[in-house]
Scaffold this active site. Sequence first.
Site, PDB file in Angstrom:
ATOM      1  N   HIS A 180       0.957  -2.924   6.416  1.00 56.19           N
ATOM      2  CA  HIS A 180       0.986  -1.929   7.498  1.00 56.19           C
ATOM      3  C   HIS A 180       0.196  -2.537   8.646  1.00 56.19           C
ATOM      4  O   HIS A 180      -0.776  -3.266   8.428  1.00 56.19           O
ATOM      5  CB  HIS A 180       0.258  -0.642   7.125  1.00 56.19           C
ATOM      6  N   ASP A 233      -3.447  -2.158   8.178  1.00 59.24           N
ATOM      7  CA  ASP A 233      -4.102  -2.904   7.084  1.00 59.24           C
ATOM      8  C   ASP A 233      -4.699  -4.191   7.617  1.00 59.24           C
ATOM      9  O   ASP A 233      -5.733  -4.646   7.131  1.00 59.24           O
ATOM     10  CB  ASP A 233      -3.106  -3.377   6.004  1.00 59.24           C
TER      11      ASP A 233
HETATM   12  C1  XLS Z   1       2.979   5.683  -0.095  1.00 61.95           C
HETATM   13  C2  XLS Z   1       3.908   4.609   0.146  1.00 61.95           C
HETATM   14  C3  XLS Z   1       3.481   3.559   1.151  1.00 61.95           C
HETATM   15  C4  XLS Z   1       4.663   2.765   1.636  1.00 61.95           C
HETATM   16  C5  XLS Z   1       4.429   1.987   2.879  1.00 61.95           C
HETATM   17  O1  XLS Z   1       3.121   6.479  -1.001  1.00 61.95           O
HETATM   18  O2  XLS Z   1       4.222   4.036  -1.087  1.00 61.95           O
HETATM   19  O3  XLS Z   1       2.498   2.742   0.642  1.00 61.95           O
HETATM   20  O4  XLS Z   1       5.144   1.891   0.660  1.00 61.95           O
HETATM   21  O5  XLS Z   1       3.982   2.786   3.913  1.00 61.95           O
END
Ligand code: XLS
Length: 436
Positions: free
Chosen positions: A98, A101
């Site tokens: 993300h 991140d």
């Molecule tokens: C949350 C999601 C997230 C997505 C990416 O539950 O799994 O991590 O994979 O935003």
Amino acid sequence: MEYFKFGKIKYEGKDSKNPLSFKEYNKDEVILGKKMSEHLRFAMSYWHTLCANGTDMFGEGSIERSFYLDDPIEYAKAKVDAGFEFMQKLGIEYFCFHDRDIIAEGKNLEETNKRLDIISDYILEKMKKTNIKCLWGTANLFNNKRFVHGAATSCNLDVYAYAAAQVKKALEITKKLGGENYVFWGGREGYETLLNTDTALELDNFAYFLKMAKDYANEIGFKGQFLIEPKPKEPTKHQYDFDTQTVLSFLRKYNLEKDFKMNIEANHATLAGHTFNHELNMARINGVLGSIDANQGDMLLGWDTDQFPTNIYDATLAMIEVIKNGGLHSGGLNFDAKVRRSSFEDEDLAYAYIAGMDTFAKGLRIASKLINDKVFDNFVKERYKSFESPLGLKIKNKNTSFKELEAYALANKNIKNESGHQEMLEAILNQYIYNE
Ligand code: XLS
Ligand code: CA
Ligand code: CA
């Protein structure tokens, strides 16, 4: 500087007693004409692996990584160094991220975007020195409190515009890093109560947001595959992207179906009351199986626990779908999974990835034999053989009518069904698992 004390993890075979070795994942071994690494395309999730500190609803962080620093830019760079060291040691060739991140937000959007330029340059340099690639990027449109009413489905235009600006930048960064896909997980795209929600407007706005994203990707020449990641609930009570079939009907309504495939997460499938392989199957038969978030939930807890996948049964069934899909193409197996907060040592991260990678490698071995031996395929073919009869073929070719079917039913005095032999098939599946 070395952050992780363990060395490179090697394949030592199934009898090895060394917990820091692969028992099943032998990356160059060829199965069904492809290397294991090409079938599996494992990816590290940046957020769970490098950012998570074990905080939960009831308690503070329990994990202290050695790369933590106070200065946001230096910390972001140390995370890159640690992440690339980790991937190289585990032999993982892809990462997913993300925007938030890779570096923390600055005091405003402008400063945040400058920070993203700095850190993406730094990541790109690392990528050039290694064989590590970007599987997908995404924008975090759920963490900051501005997204309290949603992002692309917010009631507030200011938030909608901010989200658009954030995705625009995330697309630019993902393109710069050669991302093979771009993911939309509708973090807060859903609602809590209909008493204050205009669902029709929210869904229209959401679809238009996705269209603008695709238009912008085309404009900048970003060729990655767009993926939607379904999830039925959490954080909102009712998420719009409930499951594969719901997302497909949404995409079809807004003529977006050609531009998107699915990123299927195991834990989201079970939250929707489906099995992981049901969701994979629905995506595959509709030509939209794009990528996988490999993890598992806990049936006794019932929320999104994002645990490392260790269930060999589920991994086998998942790999059957992947093989039948002709592979994952530009997608991969992203470990959207975190160690438990009581597993707070650095080595636990290695144990967790080894467990997940070995489970899918074993699943691949078993699935390839089941497919080679046509175990279920022959059974399924036989089960539907009535549709190969002259009248059956007329149905398949959409070339009959109720009148003709009635005439057949009147003449056919004796309907005879055959057993589905479910328990026998389950036992055969177990036999393949035991014997592999
Ligand atoms: C949350 C999601 C997230 C997505 C990416 O539950 O799994 O991590 O994979 O935003
Ligand atoms: Ca996910
Ligand atoms: Ca999840």
